[in-house]
Design a protein around this motif. Sequence first.
Motif, PDB file in Angstrom:
ATOM      1  N   PHE A   1     -21.510   0.386   4.459  1.00  0.00           N
ATOM      2  CA  PHE A   1     -20.643   1.549   4.329  1.00  0.00           C
ATOM      3  C   PHE A   1     -19.486   1.550   5.336  1.00  0.00           C
ATOM      4  N   SER A   2     -19.209   0.362   5.881  1.00  0.00           N
ATOM      5  CA  SER A   2     -18.134   0.349   6.875  1.00  0.00           C
ATOM      6  C   SER A   2     -16.801   0.693   6.194  1.00  0.00           C
ATOM      7  N   TYR A   3     -15.923   1.300   6.934  1.00  0.00           N
ATOM      8  CA  TYR A   3     -14.668   1.796   6.375  1.00  0.00           C
ATOM      9  C   TYR A   3     -13.745   0.653   5.979  1.00  0.00           C
ATOM     10  N   ARG A   4     -13.380   0.629   4.727  1.00  0.00           N
ATOM     11  CA  ARG A   4     -12.378  -0.336   4.269  1.00  0.00           C
ATOM     12  C   ARG A   4     -11.299   0.448   3.563  1.00  0.00           C
ATOM     13  N   PRO A   5     -10.026   0.314   4.010  1.00  0.00           N
ATOM     14  CA  PRO A   5      -8.975   1.118   3.380  1.00  0.00           C
ATOM     15  C   PRO A   5      -8.802   0.754   1.914  1.00  0.00           C
ATOM     16  N   LEU A   6      -8.509   1.765   1.132  1.00  0.00           N
ATOM     17  CA  LEU A   6      -8.336   1.558  -0.306  1.00  0.00           C
ATOM     18  C   LEU A   6      -7.133   0.642  -0.564  1.00  0.00           C
ATOM     19  N   ILE A   7      -6.073   0.883   0.170  1.00  0.00           N
ATOM     20  CA  ILE A   7      -4.884   0.022   0.038  1.00  0.00           C
ATOM     21  C   ILE A   7      -4.797  -0.848   1.286  1.00  0.00           C
ATOM     22  N   PRO A   8      -4.949  -2.165   1.111  1.00  0.00           N
ATOM     23  CA  PRO A   8      -4.936  -3.026   2.295  1.00  0.00           C
ATOM     24  C   PRO A   8      -3.579  -2.993   3.017  1.00  0.00           C
ATOM     25  N   ARG A   9      -3.648  -3.385   4.263  1.00  0.00           N
ATOM     26  CA  ARG A   9      -2.452  -3.281   5.099  1.00  0.00           C
ATOM     27  C   ARG A   9      -1.292  -4.110   4.525  1.00  0.00           C
ATOM     28  N   TYR A  10      -1.594  -5.313   3.999  1.00  0.00           N
ATOM     29  CA  TYR A  10      -0.490  -6.174   3.535  1.00  0.00           C
ATOM     30  C   TYR A  10       0.264  -5.539   2.351  1.00  0.00           C
ATOM     31  N   VAL A  11      -0.473  -4.748   1.548  1.00  0.00           N
ATOM     32  CA  VAL A  11       0.184  -4.089   0.408  1.00  0.00           C
ATOM     33  C   VAL A  11       1.206  -3.070   0.921  1.00  0.00           C
ATOM     34  N   TRP A  12       0.828  -2.375   2.011  1.00  0.00           N
ATOM     35  CA  TRP A  12       1.773  -1.415   2.604  1.00  0.00           C
ATOM     36  C   TRP A  12       3.040  -2.131   3.084  1.00  0.00           C
ATOM     37  N   TRP A  13       2.847  -3.262   3.726  1.00  0.00           N
ATOM     38  CA  TRP A  13       4.000  -4.012   4.240  1.00  0.00           C
ATOM     39  C   TRP A  13       4.910  -4.491   3.103  1.00  0.00           C
ATOM     40  N   VAL A  14       4.274  -5.022   2.060  1.00  0.00           N
ATOM     41  CA  VAL A  14       5.061  -5.498   0.911  1.00  0.00           C
ATOM     42  C   VAL A  14       5.836  -4.322   0.308  1.00  0.00           C
ATOM     43  N   SER A  15       5.166  -3.160   0.194  1.00  0.00           N
ATOM     44  CA  SER A  15       5.833  -1.978  -0.375  1.00  0.00           C
ATOM     45  C   SER A  15       7.026  -1.566   0.474  1.00  0.00           C
ATOM     46  N   VAL A  16       6.840  -1.566   1.800  1.00  0.00           N
ATOM     47  CA  VAL A  16       7.933  -1.172   2.696  1.00  0.00           C
ATOM     48  C   VAL A  16       9.122  -2.112   2.518  1.00  0.00           C
ATOM     49  N   VAL A  17       8.829  -3.405   2.465  1.00  0.00           N
ATOM     50  CA  VAL A  17       9.919  -4.401   2.316  1.00  0.00           C
ATOM     51  C   VAL A  17      10.640  -4.190   0.979  1.00  0.00           C
ATOM     52  N   LEU A  18       9.866  -4.000  -0.107  1.00  0.00           N
ATOM     53  CA  LEU A  18      10.472  -3.818  -1.434  1.00  0.00           C
ATOM     54  C   LEU A  18      11.328  -2.556  -1.477  1.00  0.00           C
ATOM     55  N   LEU A  19      10.793  -1.469  -0.892  1.00  0.00           N
ATOM     56  CA  LEU A  19      11.554  -0.215  -0.855  1.00  0.00           C
ATOM     57  C   LEU A  19      12.834  -0.386  -0.047  1.00  0.00           C
ATOM     58  N   GLY A  20      12.701  -1.097   1.070  1.00  0.00           N
ATOM     59  CA  GLY A  20      13.862  -1.371   1.932  1.00  0.00           C
ATOM     60  C   GLY A  20      14.947  -2.096   1.143  1.00  0.00           C
ATOM     61  N   ILE A  21      14.527  -3.118   0.407  1.00  0.00           N
ATOM     62  CA  ILE A  21      15.495  -3.907  -0.379  1.00  0.00           C
ATOM     63  C   ILE A  21      16.161  -3.013  -1.431  1.00  0.00           C
ATOM     64  N   PHE A  22      15.327  -2.206  -2.109  1.00  0.00           N
ATOM     65  CA  PHE A  22      15.831  -1.355  -3.184  1.00  0.00           C
ATOM     66  C   PHE A  22      16.877  -0.360  -2.667  1.00  0.00           C
ATOM     67  N   PHE A  23      16.479   0.388  -1.580  1.00  0.00           N
ATOM     68  CA  PHE A  23      17.406   1.393  -1.060  1.00  0.00           C
ATOM     69  C   PHE A  23      18.637   0.752  -0.420  1.00  0.00           C
ATOM     70  N   GLY A  24      18.416  -0.356   0.237  1.00  0.00           N
ATOM     71  CA  GLY A  24      19.547  -1.072   0.852  1.00  0.00           C
ATOM     72  C   GLY A  24      20.551  -1.450  -0.221  1.00  0.00           C
ATOM     73  N   TYR A  25      20.061  -1.982  -1.291  1.00  0.00           N
ATOM     74  CA  TYR A  25      20.908  -2.431  -2.401  1.00  0.00           C
ATOM     75  C   TYR A  25      21.633  -1.244  -3.023  1.00  0.00           C
ATOM     76  N   THR A  26      20.921  -0.132  -3.211  1.00  0.00           N
ATOM     77  CA  THR A  26      21.501   1.049  -3.851  1.00  0.00           C
ATOM     78  C   THR A  26      22.592   1.681  -2.987  1.00  0.00           C
ATOM     79  N   PHE A  27      22.309   1.817  -1.681  1.00  0.00           N
ATOM     80  CA  PHE A  27      23.267   2.523  -0.823  1.00  0.00           C
ATOM     81  C   PHE A  27      24.423   1.644  -0.363  1.00  0.00           C
ATOM     82  N   LEU A  28      24.141   0.397  -0.141  1.00  0.00           N
ATOM     83  CA  LEU A  28      25.214  -0.454   0.389  1.00  0.00           C
ATOM     84  C   LEU A  28      26.159  -0.931  -0.722  1.00  0.00           C
ATOM     85  N   GLU A  29      25.615  -1.175  -1.894  1.00  0.00           N
ATOM     86  CA  GLU A  29      26.461  -1.688  -2.972  1.00  0.00           C
ATOM     87  C   GLU A  29      26.269  -0.852  -4.236  1.00  0.00           C
ATOM     88  N   PRO A  30      26.686   0.449  -4.219  1.00  0.00           N
ATOM     89  CA  PRO A  30      26.412   1.310  -5.382  1.00  0.00           C
ATOM     90  C   PRO A  30      27.141   0.867  -6.638  1.00  0.00           C
TER      91      PRO A  30
END
Lengths: 187, 139
Positions: free
Chosen positions: B47-76
Amino acid sequence: MSLQQDQYYIDKVINGDTNAFSVLVDRYKYMVYTLAVRMVRNNEEAEEVAQDTFLKVYKALPGFKGDSKFSTWVYKIAYNRSLDYVKRLGRIPETTLIEEYAEHNRTNLVAAIDQFEIDERKETIKRAMQELPADYATILTLHYFEELSLKEISKIMDASPDTLKVKLFRARKRLGGILKDRLQEKI
Amino acid sequence: MEKDENKALEAFYKEMIQEAGLEEPSTGFTASVISKIQKDDQKAEIFSYRPLIPRYVWWVSVVLLGIFFGYTFLEPENLEFVSLPKWNLDFFNMDRFIDVLNNFKLPDTLVYGSLSLAIFISLQAYLLKTHWNKRFVIE
């Protein structure tokens, strides 16, 4: 048992060696079980409380800082576990009573206790201890058997040494009275 | 004289209680404790605690979101080719709802009361936790 002797096994347990804990259990199980029996007054329940005490000791071991003797720490947990158990069942732990007994003359007591055969004597003393209020029996066991000072007992039972001194005196009187009654029954 | 008698009584009780000895637990006591500990350890592992969303998924999401918003705001202007559907959303008239929210006021006494209650509950939780933890500490 000195803290250094215990510390070796404590370190081993903290580093993941569960079996090293059995050495510590073997060392302290008799006193822990005795304290539980004196408090709970039922052998099966006392066994459960004593085992529960060691489980708690195992879990809390990384937090043991060695400020006091390991034994004192274990007995404190045993005392609190027993007290919790008794309260949970709704039994009121019998504590201080108004004394009717006077301090008995030692010569009379020696003569009284010598009337019993050795085995019978042991059994009579044990049974007399069971009849004492829980805190009296605990103080007597810790002070006279484990030879702990009142200061050390105060850490276990959360009471001042002065209070314990009075209780020890009363406990002695009470035990003497019970033993005398037992002898009169025998006669 | 009285002191001597007291000492003698002390010695007498000590001898007597030591002679009576300690109570003996069952023969399988230690084994039973160790097996309970091992069972608890296994349970803890299961029963040891294991996060539902692993840490690497969070990192990948942050990078993807960064790319998306960067692209949208810098080159509309790059998004001009994206034709979004035009919906009439007038029926979502929120003005009345917002007016109700604007006019909604709690009495000051209730606000201060709830705030004080929250503070005292937090304080009590902390004090109780400290109190119970003290049961396993020897000063």
